[in-house]
Design a protein around this motif. Structure first.
Motif, PDB file in Angstrom:
ATOM      1  N   VAL A 114      11.647 -27.516 -32.834  1.00 12.81           N
ATOM      2  CA  VAL A 114      11.784 -26.745 -31.593  1.00 12.81           C
ATOM      3  C   VAL A 114      10.798 -27.218 -30.530  1.00 12.81           C
ATOM      4  O   VAL A 114      10.741 -26.671 -29.453  1.00 12.81           O
ATOM      5  N   SER A 115      10.049 -28.251 -30.805  1.00 19.19           N
ATOM      6  CA  SER A 115       8.987 -28.648 -29.878  1.00 19.19           C
ATOM      7  C   SER A 115       9.428 -29.722 -28.887  1.00 19.19           C
ATOM      8  O   SER A 115       8.613 -30.516 -28.441  1.00 19.19           O
ATOM      9  N   LYS A 116      10.687 -29.740 -28.511  1.00 20.59           N
ATOM     10  CA  LYS A 116      11.148 -30.732 -27.535  1.00 20.59           C
ATOM     11  C   LYS A 116      10.874 -30.303 -26.102  1.00 20.59           C
ATOM     12  O   LYS A 116      10.638 -31.126 -25.240  1.00 20.59           O
ATOM     13  N   LYS A 117      10.911 -29.001 -25.854  1.00 22.46           N
ATOM     14  CA  LYS A 117      10.643 -28.463 -24.512  1.00 22.46           C
ATOM     15  C   LYS A 117       9.659 -27.308 -24.642  1.00 22.46           C
ATOM     16  O   LYS A 117       9.714 -26.533 -25.589  1.00 22.46           O
ATOM     17  N   VAL A 118       8.784 -27.189 -23.653  1.00 29.15           N
ATOM     18  CA  VAL A 118       7.753 -26.157 -23.690  1.00 29.15           C
ATOM     19  C   VAL A 118       8.368 -24.762 -23.650  1.00 29.15           C
ATOM     20  O   VAL A 118       7.886 -23.850 -24.311  1.00 29.15           O
ATOM     21  N   GLU A 119       9.460 -24.591 -22.891  1.00 30.93           N
ATOM     22  CA  GLU A 119      10.084 -23.268 -22.798  1.00 30.93           C
ATOM     23  C   GLU A 119      10.592 -22.780 -24.147  1.00 30.93           C
ATOM     24  O   GLU A 119      10.325 -21.640 -24.545  1.00 30.93           O
TER      25      GLU A 119
END
Length: 191
Positions: A31-36
Motif C-alpha cells: 500500500v506504500s505506492k502513494k502517500v494518500e
C-alpha cells in the motif's frame, strides 16, 4: 505517566513493528505506492490496533485468565481482530468509498496482518494492564503509520529517478525498506 510515554515512543520508533520486528510487511510493501493511500491504511491500522489492544486486554483479563482458558488466546484474538476489520471495512465503504477502493485487497489483509496479532500477544506476554496495552497499541500503530508514510513518500520521489533496470520495481523498494530499517535501528540507544 513517564512510563507510558516511554512505552509509546519506544513502540513507535525504537521497536518499530515493521522496521525492527518485521511484522506487517504485506500492507507495508503493498500500500506504500502513494502517500494518500498509505496514510489511509495507517489510520485504519491505528484504529484496529488500538481497539484490538483494548478489547483483547479486557477479554484476557476478565474472561480468559479467570476461566483458565489462556491457551485460547490466539484464537480469540484472531476472532476479535477479524470482527474489528470487518467493522472498519464497512465504515470505509460507506463513508470514504475512494479510500476503500484505493486500499483494495489490503484492507481485508489487516485481519491477517501479523502486526495486529503481534501487538495483542505482546501485551499479554509483557503482562501489560489495560491502559498500558492501549498505549502500546497506539505507539505500535503510529510507528507503522510513520514507516508506511515515509516509504510511500520515498516511492513517490523514486518514480522520477533513474533507477537501474535490475533494481526497478520491488527490488529498489526492498533496498529502501532495508535502509529505513538501518536508520530506525539508530534509535535503539535512545530509550
Amino acid at each position: 505517566m513517564k512510563e507510558l510515554l516511554l512505552i509509546a515512543i519506544g513502540s513507535a520508533v525504537v521497536n518499530n513493528v515493521v522496521l525492527s520486528q518485521f511484522l506487517g510487511l504485506c500492507p507495508f510493501l503493498g500500500v506504500s505506492k502513494k502517500v494518500e493511500t498509505a496514510g489511509g491504511m495507517g489510520v485504519a491500522v491505528i484504529f484496529v490496533i488500538t481497539i484490538a489492544s483494548f478489547v483483547t486486554a479486557l477479554i484476557n483479563k476478565f474472561i480468559l485468565v479467570p476461566a483458565d482458558l489462556t491457551y485460547l488466546q490466539t484464537i480469540v484474538f484472531i476472532l476479535v481482530i477479524a470482527a474489528l476489520v470487518q467493522f472498519v471495512e464497512m465504515f470505509l465503504k460507506k463513508s470514504m468509498p475512494s479510500l476503500y477502493e484505493a486500499l483494495g485487497v489490503y484492507l481485508p489483509l489487516i485481519t491477517t496482518n501479523c502486526a495486529v496479532l503481534g501487538v495483542a500477544l505482546t501485551n499479554v506476554q509483557k503482562a501489560y494492564n489495560i491502559l498500558t496495552s492501549v498505549v502500546n497499541g497506539i505507539g505500535i500503530s503510529v510507528g507503522f503509520t510513520i514507516a508506511i508514510c515515509i516509504l510511500a513518500g520515498i516511492r513517490e520521489k523514486m518514480e522520477f529517478n533513474d533507477v537501474p533496470e535490475s533494481f526497478q520495481g520491488m527490488p529498489i523498494v526492498l533496498v529502501t525498506a532495508g535502509l529505513m530499517s538501518i536508520a530506525f535501528f539508530g534509535f535503539s540507544g535512545v530509550i
